[in-house]
Design an enzyme around this catalytic site. Structure first.
Site, PDB file in Angstrom:
ATOM      1  N   ASN A 114     -11.706  -0.453  39.033  1.00  0.00           N
ATOM      2  CA  ASN A 114     -11.861   0.548  37.872  1.00  0.00           C
ATOM      3  C   ASN A 114     -10.794   1.687  38.105  1.00  0.00           C
ATOM      4  OD1 ASN A 114     -12.437   2.536  36.186  1.00  0.00           O
ATOM      5  ND2 ASN A 114     -14.624   2.381  36.496  1.00  0.00           N
ATOM      6  N   HIS A 158     -12.356  -1.457  28.940  1.00  0.00           N
ATOM      7  CA  HIS A 158     -12.436  -0.946  30.207  1.00  0.00           C
ATOM      8  C   HIS A 158     -12.789  -1.640  31.252  1.00  0.00           C
ATOM      9  CE1 HIS A 158     -12.897   1.870  33.038  1.00  0.00           C
ATOM     10  NE2 HIS A 158     -14.125   2.216  33.096  1.00  0.00           N
ATOM     11  N   CYS A 175     -13.156   7.734  31.873  1.00  0.00           N
ATOM     12  CA  CYS A 175     -12.765   6.281  31.675  1.00  0.00           C
ATOM     13  C   CYS A 175     -12.515   5.848  30.269  1.00  0.00           C
ATOM     14  CB  CYS A 175     -13.876   5.335  32.189  1.00  0.00           C
ATOM     15  SG  CYS A 175     -14.228   5.555  34.091  1.00  0.00           S
TER      16      CYS A 175
HETATM   17  N1  ACO Z   1     -21.533  -2.849  50.232  1.00  0.00           N
HETATM   18  C1  ACO Z   1     -22.654  -3.361  50.568  1.00  0.00           C
HETATM   19  N2  ACO Z   1     -23.990  -3.051  50.223  1.00  0.00           N
HETATM   20  C2  ACO Z   1     -23.980  -1.711  49.279  1.00  0.00           C
HETATM   21  C3  ACO Z   1     -22.786  -1.239  48.795  1.00  0.00           C
HETATM   22  C4  ACO Z   1     -21.580  -1.846  49.234  1.00  0.00           C
HETATM   23  N3  ACO Z   1     -20.349  -1.311  49.015  1.00  0.00           N
HETATM   24  N4  ACO Z   1     -23.299  -0.339  47.784  1.00  0.00           N
HETATM   25  C5  ACO Z   1     -24.399  -0.228  47.714  1.00  0.00           C
HETATM   26  N5  ACO Z   1     -25.005  -1.273  48.490  1.00  0.00           N
HETATM   27  C6  ACO Z   1     -26.383  -1.481  48.967  1.00  0.00           C
HETATM   28  C7  ACO Z   1     -27.229  -0.287  48.614  1.00  0.00           C
HETATM   29  O1  ACO Z   1     -27.260   0.435  49.627  1.00  0.00           O
HETATM   30  C8  ACO Z   1     -28.701  -0.899  48.404  1.00  0.00           C
HETATM   31  O2  ACO Z   1     -29.100  -1.386  49.693  1.00  0.00           O
HETATM   32  P1  ACO Z   1     -30.791  -1.173  49.744  1.00  0.00           P
HETATM   33  O3  ACO Z   1     -31.281  -2.362  48.798  1.00  0.00           O
HETATM   34  O4  ACO Z   1     -30.869  -1.631  51.442  1.00  0.00           O
HETATM   35  O5  ACO Z   1     -31.075   0.245  49.533  1.00  0.00           O
HETATM   36  C9  ACO Z   1     -28.365  -2.198  47.741  1.00  0.00           C
HETATM   37  O6  ACO Z   1     -26.957  -2.557  48.273  1.00  0.00           O
HETATM   38  C10 ACO Z   1     -28.496  -2.263  46.252  1.00  0.00           C
HETATM   39  O7  ACO Z   1     -27.757  -1.219  45.667  1.00  0.00           O
HETATM   40  P2  ACO Z   1     -27.691  -0.819  44.178  1.00  0.00           P
HETATM   41  O8  ACO Z   1     -27.005   0.384  44.020  1.00  0.00           O
HETATM   42  O9  ACO Z   1     -29.148  -1.192  43.547  1.00  0.00           O
HETATM   43  O10 ACO Z   1     -26.878  -1.987  43.593  1.00  0.00           O
HETATM   44  P3  ACO Z   1     -26.616  -2.612  42.287  1.00  0.00           P
HETATM   45  O11 ACO Z   1     -26.857  -4.021  42.038  1.00  0.00           O
HETATM   46  O12 ACO Z   1     -27.021  -1.635  40.996  1.00  0.00           O
HETATM   47  O13 ACO Z   1     -24.923  -2.407  42.081  1.00  0.00           O
HETATM   48  C11 ACO Z   1     -23.216  -0.940  41.292  1.00  0.00           C
HETATM   49  C12 ACO Z   1     -24.189  -1.297  42.542  1.00  0.00           C
HETATM   50  C13 ACO Z   1     -22.134  -2.163  41.378  1.00  0.00           C
HETATM   51  C14 ACO Z   1     -22.659   0.214  41.515  1.00  0.00           C
HETATM   52  C15 ACO Z   1     -23.938  -1.288  39.882  1.00  0.00           C
HETATM   53  O14 ACO Z   1     -24.924  -0.394  39.542  1.00  0.00           O
HETATM   54  C16 ACO Z   1     -23.250  -1.198  38.742  1.00  0.00           C
HETATM   55  O15 ACO Z   1     -22.031  -1.913  38.541  1.00  0.00           O
HETATM   56  N6  ACO Z   1     -22.924  -0.065  38.143  1.00  0.00           N
HETATM   57  C17 ACO Z   1     -22.123   0.433  36.978  1.00  0.00           C
HETATM   58  C18 ACO Z   1     -21.249   1.293  37.414  1.00  0.00           C
HETATM   59  C19 ACO Z   1     -19.872   1.464  37.114  1.00  0.00           C
HETATM   60  O16 ACO Z   1     -19.387   0.460  36.777  1.00  0.00           O
HETATM   61  N7  ACO Z   1     -19.447   2.530  37.116  1.00  0.00           N
HETATM   62  C20 ACO Z   1     -18.028   2.711  37.009  1.00  0.00           C
HETATM   63  C21 ACO Z   1     -17.910   4.052  36.104  1.00  0.00           C
HETATM   64  S1  ACO Z   1     -18.498   3.960  34.583  1.00  0.00           S
HETATM   65  C22 ACO Z   1     -17.529   3.052  33.703  1.00  0.00           C
HETATM   66  O17 ACO Z   1     -16.483   3.048  33.974  1.00  0.00           O
HETATM   67  C23 ACO Z   1     -18.260   2.072  32.634  1.00  0.00           C
END
Ligand code: ACO
Length: 323
Positions: free
Chosen positions: A280, A250, A114
């Site tokens: 993204n 980004h 990215c």
């Molecule tokens: N829909 C519904 N529920 C979901 C989904 C979905 N798409 N994905 C995960 N869940 C559930 C999980 O299973 C979990 O359920 P549980 O509590 O029953 O176990 C719950 O939601 C919480 O999951 P988490 O992974 O803890 O959710 P979080 O609040 O951390 O959000 C996310 C996840 C959006 C990926 C977040 O961590 C994030 O934004 N991270 C940054 C990652 C990113 O942007 N990466 C891109 C590449 S790197 C870059 O470009 C900078």
């Protein structure tokens, strides 16, 4: 003669298919509400079977050349930032070069996920300042839909496909009159390779592989690293964060953008946000957002613009450009 790298043209494209959160909710166990609240994403563009990283990159490159009023044969450096090349080799930049009919000079790819476009600005800037080329075409293009595990709801809802490109020209520093790339900060820390990667490749598993991510760990690093890169980049250019007219980040997640804005006390009205439209798009995300804000008239000649990104590697960085 001392050269400055001046932005001369910009262009971006998205593929033909739009996939909304609601459509995804019919395919996997997710909801529009979960995706919007956690990421800000409302839709993403996904390639059809005939679209590739090079076809999107080529289309964006043509628009950037048109914007710069240059012909393909004027271009003596082509760099494509991508993690989803058409083929393991040759470089996607050479495929684009051939289709443009630009057969002089240098062409190669950059793989910084990215952060690829921001890394590309740093590499192009260094090469132009060293006199290695005169007119450079930098493309950021990715088709992450091809490396997603569509059964993993924690990752497949986050990404989309697209391409953006810019032309940077080497201009005599005195004639540039303060315009151009003022500073670049590029960083990497490979000990975090496991928190965001593709689980196979040409020399380890012989298949393309799928994207894997520890979302919360990536999130924490993103806010810290991007904030530090912005501060370091401003310091390098002798500017303050308040001097910046537009932040073009980004577009990974709206909450990352909000976290950086809070940490650095950035006025949110100065941040270009397109994550709701594009998701993204990895190396394409910065030029796609830049293009949107330039076309709708927000970013204008004379503005001071900061580009920043973080991605797999981990890699991250920032570039400050005076338009
Ligand atoms: N829909 C519904 N529920 C979901 C989904 C979905 N798409 N994905 C995960 N869940 C559930 C999980 O299973 C979990 O359920 P549980 O509590 O029953 O176990 C719950 O939601 C919480 O999951 P988490 O992974 O803890 O959710 P979080 O609040 O951390 O959000 C996310 C996840 C959006 C990926 C977040 O961590 C994030 O934004 N991270 C940054 C990652 C990113 O942007 N990466 C891109 C590449 S790197 C870059 O470009 C900078």
């Amino acid at each position: 003669m001392a050269f400055t790298s001046v932005l001369a043209g910009l262009g971006a494209v998205t593929p033909s298919n739009i996939v909304s959160n609601e459509q995804l909710a019919h395919m996997i166990d997710t909801s529009d509400q979960w995706i919007r609240e956690r990421t800000g994403i409302e839709q993403r563009f996904i390639c059809d079977t005939l679209e590739t990283t090079s076809s999107l990159g080529l289309a964006a490159a043509k628009l950037a050349l048109q914007d710069a009023n240059l012909r393909p044969q004027d271009i003596d450096l082509i760099i494509c930032a991508t993690s989803t090349p058409d083929k393991t080799f040759p470089a996607t930049a050479t495929l684009i070069q051939a289709q443009l009919g630009a057969n002089i000079g240098i062409a190669f790819d950059i793989q910084a996920v990215c952060s690829g476009f921001v890394y590309g600005i740093g590499v192009v800037d260094a090469m132009l300042k060293a006199g290695q080329a005169k007119n450079a075409l930098l493309i950021g293009a990715d088709t992450f839909s091809r490396i997603l595990d569509w059964s993993d709801r924690g990752t497949c809802v986050l990404f989309g496909d697209g391409a953006g490109a810019c032309v940077l020209r080497a201009v005599d520093a005195e004639e540039a009159n303060g315009k151009g790339v003022l500073a670049n900060v590029l960083r990497a820390d490979g000990k975090y390779a496991d928190i965001l990667n593709v689980d196979s490749g040409a020399s380890s598993g012989s298949r393309v592989g799928k994207l894997r991510m520890e979302g919360q760990a990536v999130f924490r690093h993103a806010v810290t690293n991007i904030s530090e890169a912005i501060i370091d980049c401003c310091a390098k250019a002798g500017k303050s964060v308040d001097d910046i007219d537009w932040f073009v980040p980004h577009q990974a997640n709206k909450r990352i953008l909000d976290g950086v804005a809070r940490r650095l006390n950035i006025d949110e009205a100065k941040i270009v946000v397109t994550v709701q439209m594009h998701g993204n798009t990895s190396a394409a995300s910065v030029p796609l957002a830049f293009d949107v804000a330039k076309k709708d008239g927000r970013i204008k000649a004379g503005d001071l613009v900061l580009l920043e990104a973080m991605g797999g590697g981990l890699t991250w960085g920032a570039s400050l450009i005076q338009l």
